[in-house]
Structure formats: structure tokens, C-alpha cells
Design an enzyme around this catalytic site. Structure first.
Site, PDB file in Angstrom:
ATOM      1  N   ARG A  99       0.843  -1.192   0.000  1.00 56.45           N
ATOM      2  CA  ARG A  99       0.000   0.000   0.000  1.00 56.45           C
ATOM      3  C   ARG A  99       0.876   1.240   0.000  1.00 56.45           C
ATOM      4  NH1 ARG A  99      -5.179   0.221  -0.805  1.00 56.45           N
ATOM      5  NH2 ARG A  99      -5.219   2.108   0.459  1.00 56.45           N
ATOM      6  N   HIS A 117      12.215  -3.893   1.623  1.00 55.13           N
ATOM      7  CA  HIS A 117      12.026  -3.650   0.194  1.00 55.13           C
ATOM      8  C   HIS A 117      12.998  -4.551  -0.572  1.00 55.13           C
ATOM      9  CE1 HIS A 117      11.007  -1.443  -3.427  1.00 55.13           C
ATOM     10  NE2 HIS A 117      12.293  -1.393  -3.713  1.00 55.13           N
ATOM     11  N   LEU A 152       8.274   7.280  -0.636  1.00 56.08           N
ATOM     12  CA  LEU A 152       8.254   5.822  -0.807  1.00 56.08           C
ATOM     13  C   LEU A 152       9.670   5.229  -0.878  1.00 56.08           C
ATOM     14  CD1 LEU A 152       6.371   3.339  -1.436  1.00 56.08           C
ATOM     15  CD2 LEU A 152       6.859   3.806  -3.844  1.00 56.08           C
ATOM     16  N   GLN A 181      17.085 -14.537   1.727  1.00 57.21           N
ATOM     17  CA  GLN A 181      17.896 -13.642   2.561  1.00 57.21           C
ATOM     18  C   GLN A 181      17.026 -12.696   3.378  1.00 57.21           C
ATOM     19  OE1 GLN A 181      21.180 -14.006   3.078  1.00 57.21           O
ATOM     20  NE2 GLN A 181      20.809 -15.808   1.807  1.00 57.21           N
TER      21      GLN A 181
END
Ligand code: GAR
Length: 200
Positions: A99, A117, A152, A181
Site C-alpha cells: 500500500r 524492500h 516511498l 535472505q
């Protein structure tokens, strides 16, 4: 008797394998007695996320707040914030939470919300990170745990893991190598952050 525990709330949208890695680490490493911290709840933005059942199987209560039921991003984030805050979180962990967050929501959890990320930030913010890394000819790829800020995928980097990009790699093959990982990186990064956070 004891000091207040640091409650961790994990947000997911899908499979929740990073969520499971964190819950398993918290259980096997006994974060409750070692760090005074515990995972209290998992919340999914998608009612059909398979991670919801996985959380329950691991003994953590999970709930869905489906984004499709809201008329605006701000309305969803306000409802989500209320759900999260009902658990008194010291730390909010985004684990495959797909989101875009409103600035007010991000500000509310400043310094106590982290994300993983699937790239070596600051390279490849956004989506399709593995395909883009392969197309760019990168020889290494990886994952980054970072503080969540209004922009972001731009918050302070807390930890990174690096994997090779192999000749002939598909985005799927690279994603699987990176995800393996992530499951080591994310629990370790959360573990290292917890002593620096106050209990709520
Ligand atoms: C992970 O690879 C995570 O890094 C990525 O989604 C996957 C979730 O897997 N997150 C993002 O792309 C955030 N922008 P999981 O649900 O099995 O943990």
C-alpha cells in the site's frame, strides 16, 4: 511486576513469509524474556491473504481490513491506524504490505515503523525490482530494511542483504534468492532495533 512489553504489529498483504520469519524468530529466540517484546497482531490489507492463516497457525491473532471497502486512501489509513493502535504498538512492521501510505499515517508512526524492500536501496524503489535489476545488468541484488518515511522506499537504511545476480536469471529466480535472505535479514534488523524503542 515487569516493565511494559514492547508490542509489535505486523502488516501484510499476501503470503506473509517475512511475517512468519519474524514470528518464528521471536518465538525461538524468546524475544519476550530477552528483549521484552512480542508480536501481538497481524493485520492484512487483503482479506484473502494466505498470511492470515499462517499467522494463526503460528499462534498470533490476525485480522483483515480489506482496502476495497474504503472510499479513499485517507479513510482506509484512518481505520487501519485505529486497528493498529488498539494493540498499543511500540513497532509497526510492514512485511509485504503493498500500500502507498498517506503522510499523516506515516507521521503518526515516525521512528517506529519499518519496511523491507526487495532491492538494494536507493536503487530500484517501487515495483518490479528484480526485473529492473536484471535489465540494468546489475551483478548484485538484494533487500533493504528501512525506516518508513513519507517518500516511498526512502527512509533511513537499517540493514541490507546482498545476493549475486546469476547469468540467465529470471525475475522469479532472483526473487526467490532474495526472499531467502529477507527471512534472515528482517528478523535480525527488528531484533537490533527493539532495544532502541520505548514501550508504549
Ligand atoms: C517481499 O519480497 C518483500 O520484500 C516485498 O514483497 C514480498 C513479500 O513477501 N515487499 C515489497 O515489494 C514492498 N514494496 P511475503 O509476503 O512472503 O513476506
Amino acid at each position: 511486576m515487569s516493565a511494559r512489553l514492547k508490542n509489535i504489529v505486523i502488516l501484510i498483504s499476501g503470503a506473509g513469509t517475512n511475517m512468519a520469519a519474524i514470528i518464528r524468530a521471536a518465538q525461538t529466540q524468546n524475544w519476550e524474556s530477552q528483549l521484552g517484546a512480542r508480536v501481538v497482531a497481524v493485520i492484512s490489507s487483503h482479506a484473502d491473504a494466505s498470511g492470515l492463516a499462517l499467522a494463526q497457525a503460528l499462534g498470533v491473532s490476525s485480522e483483515a481490513l480489506d482496502h476495497r471497502g474504503f472510499e479513499s486512501r485517507a479513510a482506509f489509513d484512518a481505520a487501519l491506524q485505529a486497528r493498529i493502535d488498539a494493540h498499543g504498538p511500540a513497532l509497526v512492521v510492514l512485511a509485504g504490505f503493498m500500500r502507498i501510505l498517506t503522510p499523516g499515517f506515516v507521521a503518526h508512526y515516525a521512528g517506529r515503523m519499518v519496511n523491507i524492500h526487495p532491492s538494494l536501496l536507493p536503487a530500484f524503489t517501487g515495483l518490479n525490482t528484480h526485473r529492473r535489476a536484471i535489465e540494468a545488468g546489475c551483478q548484485v541484488a538484494g533487500a533493504t530494511v528501512h525506516q518508513v518515511t513519507a517518500e516511498l522506499d526512502h527512509g533511513q537504511i537499517l540493514a541490507q542483504a546482498v545476493v549475486p545476480v546469476l547469468p540467465g536469471d529470471s525475475p522469479q529466480a532472483l526473487a526467490a534468492r532474495v526472499l531467502e535472505q529477507e527471512h534472515l535479514l528482517y528478523p535480525q534488523a527488528v531484533r537490533e532495533l527493539l532495544p532502541h524503542l520505548p514501550a508504549l
